[in-house]
Design an enzyme around this catalytic site. Sequence first.
Site, PDB file in Angstrom:
ATOM      1  N   CYS A  69       1.596  -3.627  -3.824  1.00 49.26           N
ATOM      2  CA  CYS A  69       0.218  -3.162  -4.015  1.00 49.26           C
ATOM      3  C   CYS A  69      -0.172  -2.352  -2.780  1.00 49.26           C
ATOM      4  O   CYS A  69       0.704  -1.851  -2.058  1.00 49.26           O
ATOM      5  CB  CYS A  69      -0.733  -4.326  -4.271  1.00 49.26           C
ATOM      6  N   CYS A 121      -3.508  -9.189  -1.528  1.00 50.90           N
ATOM      7  CA  CYS A 121      -4.139  -9.750  -2.745  1.00 50.90           C
ATOM      8  C   CYS A 121      -3.193  -9.743  -3.940  1.00 50.90           C
ATOM      9  O   CYS A 121      -2.635 -10.768  -4.320  1.00 50.90           O
ATOM     10  CB  CYS A 121      -5.426  -8.995  -3.098  1.00 50.90           C
ATOM     11  N   ARG A 122      -3.006  -8.569  -4.560  1.00 51.07           N
ATOM     12  CA  ARG A 122      -2.305  -8.524  -5.845  1.00 51.07           C
ATOM     13  C   ARG A 122      -0.809  -8.805  -5.749  1.00 51.07           C
ATOM     14  O   ARG A 122      -0.278  -9.614  -6.527  1.00 51.07           O
ATOM     15  CB  ARG A 122      -2.538  -7.161  -6.526  1.00 51.07           C
TER      16      ARG A 122
HETATM   17  P1  4NP Z   1      -4.304  -5.477  -2.362  1.00 57.23           P
HETATM   18  O1  4NP Z   1      -5.859  -5.431  -2.069  1.00 57.23           O
HETATM   19  O2  4NP Z   1      -3.801  -4.043  -2.394  1.00 57.23           O
HETATM   20  O3  4NP Z   1      -4.237  -6.135  -3.712  1.00 57.23           O
HETATM   21  O4  4NP Z   1      -3.674  -6.292  -1.264  1.00 57.23           O
HETATM   22  C1  4NP Z   1      -6.427  -4.757  -0.994  1.00 57.23           C
HETATM   23  C2  4NP Z   1      -6.432  -5.331   0.253  1.00 57.23           C
HETATM   24  C3  4NP Z   1      -7.047  -4.695   1.310  1.00 57.23           C
HETATM   25  C4  4NP Z   1      -7.644  -3.472   1.120  1.00 57.23           C
HETATM   26  C5  4NP Z   1      -7.620  -2.868  -0.126  1.00 57.23           C
HETATM   27  C6  4NP Z   1      -7.010  -3.521  -1.179  1.00 57.23           C
HETATM   28  N1  4NP Z   1      -8.279  -2.823   2.192  1.00 57.23           N
HETATM   29  O5  4NP Z   1      -8.889  -1.778   1.968  1.00 57.23           O
HETATM   30  O6  4NP Z   1      -8.229  -3.338   3.340  1.00 57.23           O
END
Ligand code: 4NP
Length: 153
Positions: A7, A12-13
């Site tokens: 991701c 998160c994902r």
């Molecule tokens: P992920 O979510 O891509 O599912 O890990 C995010 C985590 C952090 C950020 C954006 C999406 N961020 O902008 O810091």
Amino acid sequence: MKVLFVCLGNICRSPAAEGVFLHLIQEKGLSNSFEVDSAGTSSVHSGERADPRMREHALKRGIELPSRARQFKREDFKHFDSIVVMDDSNYRNVVGLAENNTDIEKVIKMASFCPLSGESEVPDPYYGGAAGFEKVLDMVTEGSENLLTSWGF
Ligand code: 4NP
């Protein structure tokens, strides 16, 4: 089989996908058939554990998320058999690092394996509320089951 979930932040994902997939293959007695990891296209959160909200929602389903964030790297194309991305932006960023068609053919979208969700991407839950984290877990659970089926397990 070596599988990498990807991701943006890897907090998160993709850690959720990694944890859910690991849980599923353990339940099915398939752990020895897989190597599983996750990565982010961004390095902003490198070294961090999964977001506490994501971990809390996963734990309510009995699933621990052990991963530490790291950035996706070009060599991952050589090591992994399948690279499962969460959204279209991840797809573009990962494919942008590919060296050849063999690399590109390894990249697949998780949402393609989640027909029940009606979504074309796994939505980023980072700036939203609890429902977003639950949706991620629902989607990666459906997707993990269907990925296993697609790989003949
Ligand atoms: P992920 O979510 O891509 O599912 O890990 C995010 C985590 C952090 C950020 C954006 C999406 N961020 O902008 O810091």
